[in-house]
Motif scaffolding. Structure first.
Motif, mmCIF file in Angstrom:
data_model
loop_
_atom_site.group_PDB
_atom_site.id
_atom_site.type_symbol
_atom_site.label_atom_id
_atom_site.label_comp_id
_atom_site.label_asym_id
_atom_site.label_seq_id
_atom_site.Cartn_x
_atom_site.Cartn_y
_atom_site.Cartn_z
ATOM 1 N N GLN A 155 -10.369 6.297 -10.447
ATOM 2 C CA GLN A 155 -10.246 5.156 -9.551
ATOM 3 C C GLN A 155 -10.423 3.870 -10.351
ATOM 4 O O GLN A 155 -11.330 3.764 -11.175
ATOM 5 C CB GLN A 155 -11.277 5.203 -8.423
ATOM 6 C CG GLN A 155 -11.100 4.090 -7.394
ATOM 7 C CD GLN A 155 -12.089 4.183 -6.253
ATOM 8 O OE1 GLN A 155 -13.259 4.499 -6.457
ATOM 9 N NE2 GLN A 155 -11.637 3.916 -5.037
ATOM 10 N N TYR A 156 -9.533 2.920 -10.099
ATOM 11 C CA TYR A 156 -9.590 1.628 -10.796
ATOM 12 C C TYR A 156 -9.568 0.507 -9.766
ATOM 13 O O TYR A 156 -8.710 0.481 -8.875
ATOM 14 C CB TYR A 156 -8.406 1.481 -11.746
ATOM 15 C CG TYR A 156 -8.314 0.114 -12.389
ATOM 16 C CD1 TYR A 156 -9.289 -0.322 -13.292
ATOM 17 C CD2 TYR A 156 -7.260 -0.749 -12.087
ATOM 18 C CE1 TYR A 156 -9.207 -1.567 -13.879
ATOM 19 C CE2 TYR A 156 -7.176 -2.000 -12.668
ATOM 20 C CZ TYR A 156 -8.160 -2.402 -13.559
ATOM 21 O OH TYR A 156 -8.084 -3.647 -14.141
ATOM 22 N N HIS A 204 -2.792 7.150 -4.718
ATOM 23 C CA HIS A 204 -2.847 6.124 -3.679
ATOM 24 C C HIS A 204 -3.167 4.775 -4.318
ATOM 25 O O HIS A 204 -3.857 4.699 -5.335
ATOM 26 C CB HIS A 204 -3.884 6.470 -2.609
ATOM 27 C CG HIS A 204 -5.291 6.586 -3.129
ATOM 28 N ND1 HIS A 204 -6.160 5.525 -3.146
ATOM 29 C CD2 HIS A 204 -5.964 7.633 -3.650
ATOM 30 C CE1 HIS A 204 -7.320 5.903 -3.661
ATOM 31 N NE2 HIS A 204 -7.230 7.187 -3.968
ATOM 32 N N TYR A 205 -2.658 3.706 -3.726
ATOM 33 C CA TYR A 205 -2.852 2.373 -4.276
ATOM 34 C C TYR A 205 -2.689 1.327 -3.179
ATOM 35 O O TYR A 205 -2.050 1.576 -2.154
ATOM 36 C CB TYR A 205 -1.846 2.104 -5.404
ATOM 37 C CG TYR A 205 -0.409 2.370 -5.005
ATOM 38 C CD1 TYR A 205 0.360 1.402 -4.375
ATOM 39 C CD2 TYR A 205 0.159 3.614 -5.239
ATOM 40 C CE1 TYR A 205 1.673 1.652 -3.998
ATOM 41 C CE2 TYR A 205 1.466 3.891 -4.866
ATOM 42 C CZ TYR A 205 2.216 2.901 -4.241
ATOM 43 O OH TYR A 205 3.506 3.160 -3.860
ATOM 44 N N SER A 206 -3.298 0.192 -3.403
ATOM 45 C CA SER A 206 -3.136 -0.952 -2.508
ATOM 46 C C SER A 206 -3.437 -2.216 -3.298
ATOM 47 O O SER A 206 -4.256 -2.206 -4.221
ATOM 48 C CB SER A 206 -4.069 -0.842 -1.287
ATOM 49 O OG SER A 206 -5.428 -0.869 -1.694
ATOM 50 N N ALA A 207 -2.759 -3.284 -2.961
ATOM 51 C CA ALA A 207 -2.975 -4.552 -3.661
ATOM 52 C C ALA A 207 -2.507 -5.705 -2.790
ATOM 53 O O ALA A 207 -1.586 -5.550 -1.975
ATOM 54 C CB ALA A 207 -2.215 -4.571 -4.990
ATOM 55 N N THR A 250 0.840 -1.187 0.000
ATOM 56 C CA THR A 250 0.000 0.000 0.000
ATOM 57 C C THR A 250 0.876 1.238 0.000
ATOM 58 O O THR A 250 1.970 1.236 0.581
ATOM 59 C CB THR A 250 -0.936 0.022 1.223
ATOM 60 O OG1 THR A 250 -1.761 1.186 1.166
ATOM 61 C CG2 THR A 250 -0.154 0.034 2.525
ATOM 62 N N ALA A 266 -6.794 -5.391 -6.184
ATOM 63 C CA ALA A 266 -6.004 -4.176 -6.330
ATOM 64 C C ALA A 266 -6.909 -2.966 -6.454
ATOM 65 O O ALA A 266 -8.018 -3.049 -7.000
ATOM 66 C CB ALA A 266 -5.089 -4.267 -7.547
ATOM 67 N N GLU A 267 -6.422 -1.839 -5.950
ATOM 68 C CA GLU A 267 -7.142 -0.572 -6.039
ATOM 69 C C GLU A 267 -6.138 0.536 -6.328
ATOM 70 O O GLU A 267 -5.075 0.609 -5.704
ATOM 71 C CB GLU A 267 -7.883 -0.281 -4.735
ATOM 72 C CG GLU A 267 -8.611 1.059 -4.724
ATOM 73 C CD GLU A 267 -9.352 1.324 -3.427
ATOM 74 O OE1 GLU A 267 -9.775 2.464 -3.201
ATOM 75 O OE2 GLU A 267 -9.498 0.357 -2.642
ATOM 76 N N PHE A 268 -6.479 1.385 -7.289
ATOM 77 C CA PHE A 268 -5.607 2.486 -7.692
ATOM 78 C C PHE A 268 -6.436 3.757 -7.782
ATOM 79 O O PHE A 268 -7.530 3.759 -8.363
ATOM 80 C CB PHE A 268 -4.977 2.175 -9.053
ATOM 81 C CG PHE A 268 -4.270 3.343 -9.684
ATOM 82 C CD1 PHE A 268 -2.939 3.609 -9.408
ATOM 83 C CD2 PHE A 268 -4.935 4.183 -10.564
ATOM 84 C CE1 PHE A 268 -2.295 4.682 -9.991
ATOM 85 C CE2 PHE A 268 -4.300 5.253 -11.165
ATOM 86 C CZ PHE A 268 -2.972 5.509 -10.871
#
Length: 226
Positions: A193-194, A157-160, A144, A176-178
């Motif tokens: 947002q993806y 910001h991102y997390s996976a 993250t 995953a989130e971007f």
């Protein structure tokens, strides 16, 4: 805490409700507790499309240190994937790779035990067919980060996480989130947002992968006052 929704009737009927609640609190000098919860309900022409709940809960020990241990408990439901209930719990360790006023990056590893109750008994992996419940151990690798760039006008910001299953057959999952927010002057801002999700083992007829992209533009008018 936040909640928003939309209701449209007539030739096309649409109903959407989203909610989110987060809390971070210090239980003592050493322990910190964090909970992140969100829900989504969607229906189109009186046909339910989503009814999902996600609850992520963490207990950290000395999270200000370079390396710190944690305990984790996740609880989920997912209407599209035919998941009635899912939970996994376990423990792991986090490394704060980058800690800065404008940049943060963390890497984590953990071992969790997962139990999922499906509304179906036939899966794309025959090994699990015949039961509505799949239980197994999973390893978890998690990353993250958040970064403020271009004079704090760009917020990234991102997390996976990747969760390989420890079982007789391959059974891994990726989430995953971007997110990107860009301020263009004092009036315009752009957001992107993806979301990506993949599960190797799913009930028959259910797709393994889900993607969602959300794009937004906002404009703020501030009239001059005398």
């Amino acid at each position: 805490i936040g909640i928003n929704g939309m209701r449209q009737t007539g030739n096309v009927q649409v109903g959407i409700i989203r909610s989110r609640a987060e809390l971070v609190t210090k239980l003592s000098k050493a322990f910190t507790f964090k909970t992140q919860n969100n829900s989504l309900y969607q229906e189109f022409n009186s046909r339910k499309a989503d009814q999902d709940i996600n609850s992520r809960n963490y207990l950290y020990l000395n999270p200000h240190k370079l390396f710190y241990p944690f305990a984790i408990l996740y609880m989920q439901t997912n209407f599209r994937r035919k998941i009635d209930t899912r939970y996994f719990s376990g423990a792991g360790i986090t490394c704060q790779v980058l800690v800065h006023k404008l940049h943060q990056l963390k890497l984590s590893g953990s071992l969790v035990y997962e139990r999922t109750n499906f509304s179906k008994q036939v899966y794309n992996e025959q090994f699990y067919s015949g039961s509505e419940t799949i239980s197994l151990w999973r390893g978890t690798l998690y990353v993250t980060g958040l970064h403020q760039l271009a004079g704090q006008k760009v917020y990234l910001h991102y997390s996976a996480y990747w969760q390989p299953g420890i079982d007789e057959v391959p059974n891994h999952r990726v989430q995953a989130e971007f997110g990107l927010n860009v301020a263009a002057g004092k009036t315009f801002s752009f957001s992107l947002q993806y979301l990506f999700g993949y599960e190797q083992v799913v009930p028959l007829t259910i797709l393994q992968q889900d993607d969602m992209i959300t794009v937004g533009i906002s404009y703020q008018l501030q009239p001059k006052t005398r």
